[in-house]
Scaffold this motif. Structure first.
Motif, mmCIF file in Angstrom:
data_model
loop_
_atom_site.group_PDB
_atom_site.id
_atom_site.type_symbol
_atom_site.label_atom_id
_atom_site.label_comp_id
_atom_site.label_asym_id
_atom_site.label_seq_id
_atom_site.Cartn_x
_atom_site.Cartn_y
_atom_site.Cartn_z
ATOM 1 N N PRO A 1 0.832 -1.202 0.000
ATOM 2 C CA PRO A 1 0.000 0.000 0.000
ATOM 3 C C PRO A 1 0.870 1.257 0.000
ATOM 4 O O PRO A 1 1.862 1.341 0.729
ATOM 5 C CB PRO A 1 -0.795 -0.130 1.297
ATOM 6 C CG PRO A 1 -0.818 -1.592 1.586
ATOM 7 C CD PRO A 1 0.508 -2.099 1.122
ATOM 8 N N ARG A 2 0.468 2.230 -0.788
ATOM 9 C CA ARG A 2 1.286 3.432 -0.981
ATOM 10 C C ARG A 2 1.560 4.169 0.323
ATOM 11 O O ARG A 2 2.663 4.709 0.499
ATOM 12 C CB ARG A 2 0.570 4.347 -1.984
ATOM 13 C CG ARG A 2 1.361 5.586 -2.348
ATOM 14 C CD ARG A 2 0.681 6.333 -3.476
ATOM 15 N NE ARG A 2 1.353 7.569 -3.799
ATOM 16 C CZ ARG A 2 1.004 8.359 -4.818
ATOM 17 N NH1 ARG A 2 -0.021 8.020 -5.583
ATOM 18 N NH2 ARG A 2 1.656 9.474 -5.047
ATOM 19 N N HIS A 3 0.605 4.174 1.243
ATOM 20 C CA HIS A 3 0.801 4.958 2.475
ATOM 21 C C HIS A 3 1.927 4.406 3.341
ATOM 22 O O HIS A 3 2.471 5.130 4.180
ATOM 23 C CB HIS A 3 -0.508 5.033 3.278
ATOM 24 C CG HIS A 3 -0.917 3.730 3.910
ATOM 25 N ND1 HIS A 3 -1.736 2.812 3.276
ATOM 26 C CD2 HIS A 3 -0.611 3.181 5.119
ATOM 27 C CE1 HIS A 3 -1.929 1.771 4.069
ATOM 28 N NE2 HIS A 3 -1.248 1.953 5.193
ATOM 29 N N ARG A 4 2.310 3.141 3.138
ATOM 30 C CA ARG A 4 3.415 2.578 3.914
ATOM 31 C C ARG A 4 4.767 2.829 3.241
ATOM 32 O O ARG A 4 5.808 2.588 3.856
ATOM 33 C CB ARG A 4 3.205 1.074 4.132
ATOM 34 C CG ARG A 4 2.046 0.755 5.045
ATOM 35 C CD ARG A 4 2.229 -0.581 5.759
ATOM 36 N NE ARG A 4 2.192 -1.731 4.887
ATOM 37 C CZ ARG A 4 1.130 -2.520 4.698
ATOM 38 N NH1 ARG A 4 -0.010 -2.245 5.325
ATOM 39 N NH2 ARG A 4 1.187 -3.564 3.897
ATOM 40 N N PHE A 5 4.754 3.322 2.011
ATOM 41 C CA PHE A 5 6.001 3.590 1.297
ATOM 42 C C PHE A 5 6.418 5.045 1.518
ATOM 43 O O PHE A 5 6.420 5.870 0.610
ATOM 44 C CB PHE A 5 5.856 3.240 -0.182
ATOM 45 C CG PHE A 5 6.077 1.779 -0.458
ATOM 46 C CD1 PHE A 5 7.164 1.344 -1.196
ATOM 47 C CD2 PHE A 5 5.214 0.830 0.073
ATOM 48 C CE1 PHE A 5 7.381 -0.015 -1.415
ATOM 49 C CE2 PHE A 5 5.419 -0.521 -0.142
ATOM 50 C CZ PHE A 5 6.516 -0.951 -0.882
ATOM 51 N N THR A 6 6.766 5.308 2.770
ATOM 52 C CA THR A 6 7.247 6.626 3.157
ATOM 53 C C THR A 6 8.663 6.825 2.611
ATOM 54 O O THR A 6 9.328 5.848 2.224
ATOM 55 C CB THR A 6 7.276 6.757 4.680
ATOM 56 O OG1 THR A 6 8.203 5.771 5.193
ATOM 57 C CG2 THR A 6 5.891 6.514 5.283
#
Length: 258
Positions: A227-232
Motif C-alpha cells: 500500500p502506498r501509504h506505507r512507502f514513506t
C-alpha cells in the motif's frame, strides 16, 4: 519408404523450419516485422512468408495490425511457461521469501516476455492490508518500478523503439512524457533501483531492481510492493538497499548455478 513419402517428409521438415525461423525473428528483435523484412532476412519469397504469417495469426502466435506483425498471446503464453521453468525462480525463491520477512511487504519476481513484463512469482505480505499481484498477467514496461528497471537496462535501440510507441496512462501517476521518462530511466540505470508511487496502481508503492541472466542481458526484475501509504521516504530509502542486494544475490546464484 517410397520416394514420394520421403519427399513429403522432407517438405514438411522444411516448412516447419521456416515457421520456426519466422518466430525466432521476433525473439529479441523489433516489436513489429513486415512481410518484406522477413522475406529479405530469411531469403524466402514473400508469398511463402505471407502464408506462414497467416497460419501463425490463425493460431494467435502472431497478431497483425497496421504496424506489421507482432507476437501474439499464444506466443507470450509459451514464453511465460518457459520462464516459469527458468532456474531464476529457484534462485529467487529463498531470497524473495527472506526479503518479504525483512520488509513485511509482498515481494515479486517478474520476467521480460517480448516487449512486456509478466509476474512469475510472489511472496505475500503477512499484513492484513497488503498488495498482491496476478501471476501470468502482462504489463507495459513504462508503468511501475518492476517494468521501468527492465526498460532502463535494455539495449538503447530496443529501449528507444519502445519509447517511440504510444505510452498508455494506467493511472494519473503514470509517466507518459517521453523526456520525463527518459530522465527517470537514466536515474534508474545509475542507481540500479527503480521506485514507483501510484504509477501502475494508484494506491500502490514499489521498489524494484533488475535481474541479469547468464548472457549478461536484463531478463526480469524483483520488487517490494505494498500500500502506498506505507512507502514513506524512510521506508523507500531502506528498501532501495535491500532490493538492490537481493537482486544481485539472485543474479549471482542464477548465473553460477544454471
Amino acid at each position: 519408404m517410397t520416394n514420394q513419402t520421403a519427399e513429403r517428409q522432407s517438405s514438411g521438415t522444411e516448412v516447419a523450419g521456416r515457421v520456426a525461423d519466422v518466430l525466432l525473428l521476433f525473439a529479441g528483435g523489433p516489436q513489429y516485422l513486415g512481410v518484406s523484412a522477413i522475406s529479405r532476412e530469411l531469403g524466402i519469397s514473400k508469398a511463402v512468408v505471407h502464408r506462414i504469417l497467416q497460419s501463425l495469426v490463425s493460431r494467435e502466435m502472431l497478431e497483425a495490425d497496421p504496424g506489421g506483425y507482432r507476437l501474439g498471446p499464444a506466443a507470450v503464453a509459451l514464453g511465460v511457461s518457459a520462464l516459469r521453468r527458468f532456474n531464476v525462480r529457484n534462485a529467487a525463491a529463498p531470497v524473495l521469501r527472506r526479503l518479504r520477512d525483512e520488509t513485511g511487504e509482498t515481494t515479486t519476481l517478474s520476467g521480460l516476455v517480448a516487449d512486456e513484463r509478466v509476474y512469475l512469482d510472489q511472496f505475500e505480505s503477512p499484513h492484513e492490508v497488503k498488495m498482491t499481484v496476478e501471476v501470468g498477467r502482462r504489463f507495459p514496461l513504462h508503468a511501475g518500478s518492476s517494468g521501468k528497471v527492465i526498460l532502463a537496462f535494455l539495449p538503447e535501440e530496443r529501449r528507444e523503439a519502445l519509447l517511440a510507441r504510444p505510452l498508455a496512462a494506467l493511472t494519473p501517476g503514470t509517466v507518459t512524457d517521453v523526456a520525463a521518462l527518459r530522465a527517470q530511466l537514466a536515474e534508474t540505470a545509475r542507481d540500479g533501483v527503480g521506485v514507483s508511487l501510484g504509477e501502475r496502481q494508484a494506491d500502490a508503492g514499489s521498489v524494484a531492481a533488475p535481474l541479469f541472466g547468464p548472457d549478461g542481458e536484463v531478463h526480469g526484475s524483483i520488487s517490494v510492493c505494498g500500500p502506498r501509504h506505507r512507502f514513506t521516504p524512510e521506508a523507500v530509502d531502506r528498501y532501495r538497499a535491500l532490493v538492490r542486494d537481493a537482486a544481485e544475490e539472485i543474479t549471482r546464484t542464477w548465473t553460477t548455478h544454471r
